[in-house]
Each structure stands twice: as structure tokens, then as C-alpha cells.
Design an enzyme around this catalytic site. Structure first.
Site, PDB file in Angstrom:
ATOM      1  N   CYS A  36      -2.010   0.369 -14.655  1.00  0.00           N
ATOM      2  CA  CYS A  36      -0.905   0.553 -13.725  1.00  0.00           C
ATOM      3  C   CYS A  36      -0.329   1.942 -13.925  1.00  0.00           C
ATOM      4  CB  CYS A  36       0.171  -0.508 -13.975  1.00  0.00           C
ATOM      5  SG  CYS A  36       1.602  -0.374 -12.899  1.00  0.00           S
ATOM      6  N   HIS A  88       4.190  -6.049  -7.661  1.00  0.00           N
ATOM      7  CA  HIS A  88       5.244  -5.039  -7.807  1.00  0.00           C
ATOM      8  C   HIS A  88       6.422  -5.350  -6.896  1.00  0.00           C
ATOM      9  CE1 HIS A  88       3.929  -1.995 -10.604  1.00  0.00           C
ATOM     10  NE2 HIS A  88       2.767  -1.829  -9.994  1.00  0.00           N
ATOM     11  N   GLU A 112      -0.200  -4.905  -6.093  1.00  0.00           N
ATOM     12  CA  GLU A 112       0.900  -4.272  -5.361  1.00  0.00           C
ATOM     13  C   GLU A 112       1.922  -5.292  -4.872  1.00  0.00           C
ATOM     14  OE1 GLU A 112       1.103  -1.163  -5.864  1.00  0.00           O
ATOM     15  OE2 GLU A 112      -0.958  -1.026  -6.564  1.00  0.00           O
TER      16      GLU A 112
END
Length: 163
Positions: free
Chosen positions: A89, A135, A132
Site C-alpha cells: 500500500c 480505503h 481501494e
């Protein structure tokens, strides 16, 4: 616009669930440009808005020469037998750990014109879609590690020169 600095582990924006984008305006257009510019450097498969300090639901991707973005993405489908995949990441630089991910993923969302979009794939794209959207939900891949791997990851984070 511009490539934006990536926020690092420990920044509260990375652990905060992102707000949906209610209206496409110049600010959102600028955010999308920045997300796309920020995913273009080599070695980047995706950048979520929180990684550039914005708590909005949007991410960009750059996989196998395919570059794009999704606004208000929702992970609507994962399938197959979950596999341990090497994962890293940008917000946790230099660390790579085996992370359990599904081999297929599909997200839906919208584009800058408000049109519905769907993005799906296998391999790195499936991994990026899951990573993603995590996130945007305030999760890092480290949160998905087994206890022993997470302990080792945190040890490496504390020993890093960026923490």
C-alpha cells in the site's frame, strides 16, 4: 491538476469512512484529476481519495495500461475462492504481506457526468478494487492480516524511517 502527496499510516483520514459525493462540481472534477495524476507513477495500481487527504468516496486505478476512476464506488460482487496475494500500500510504504483477496471483484459507481459505471476484473484489478474500496471504508490492508502477520507488520511500521 497535480500528483498529490500520499498520506501515510497513522493519518486519521485513512481510518475514517469516506463520505459519498453528493454533487459533481469543480471540486470533484479537480479531485478526480488529482486522483488520476496520482495513480500514474510506475508501480501504482490505485489511489483512493483518503490517501490524498480527502474523505470522499472516489478512487483511481492503473492496471495493465487501463487508467480510470470511479466516484461513489460500491463493491457489489466478489467471487471465487479467496487467495493469499502479496499486497502492499502506498500509505504503508515498503511493506508487503500476504492478504486474503477474492480472485474476482466488481464495483459500480458513477463518472463525472453522473453516468453509471461498472468495473470488474480478476487478478491485480480484482485486488485493487477490493483494496481501494477498503480505503473508502476506513480500512487498510493491514487490518485484514492474520494476528501474527499484523504483529510483524506493526513491528516493521514502527521500525520504518517514515513513521
Amino acid at each position: 491538476m497535480t500528483e498529490r502527496q500520499i498520506r501515510l499510516f497513522g493519518d486519521p483520514v485513512l481510518k475514517t469512512p469516506s463520505e459519498p459525493i453528493a454533487e459533481i462540481d469543480d471540486g470533484v472534477r479537480g479531485l478526480v484529476e488529482d486522483l488520476v495524476d496520482s495513480v500514474l507513477p510506475p508501480g501504482r495500481a490505485g489511489v483512493a481519495a483518503p490517501q490524498i487527504g480527502v474523505d470522499k468516496r472516489a478512487f483511481s486505478y492503473n492496471v495493465d495500461g487501463q487508467v480510470g476512476y470511479v466516484i461513489n464506488p460500491v463493491l457489489v460482487e466478489v467471487s471465487g475462492e479467496p487467495e493469499l496475494m502479496d499486497e502492499g500500500c502506498l500509505s504503508v510504504p515498503g511493506l508487503w504481506f500476504k492478504t486474503l483477496r477474492y480472485p474476482f471483484a466488481r464495483v459500480t459507481g458513477i463518472d463525472l457526468d453522473g453516468n453509471e459505471v461498472e468495473l470488474s476484473g480478476t487478478g491485480v484489478l480484482a485486488q485493487a478494487l477490493q483494496h481501494e474500496t477498503d480505503h473508502l471504508d476506513g480500512k487498510l490492508y493491514l487490518d485484514r492480516l492474520d494476528k501474527e502477520s499484523r504483529r510483524e507488520a506493526m513491528k516493521q511500521v514502527r521500525a520504518s524511517d517514515w513513521f
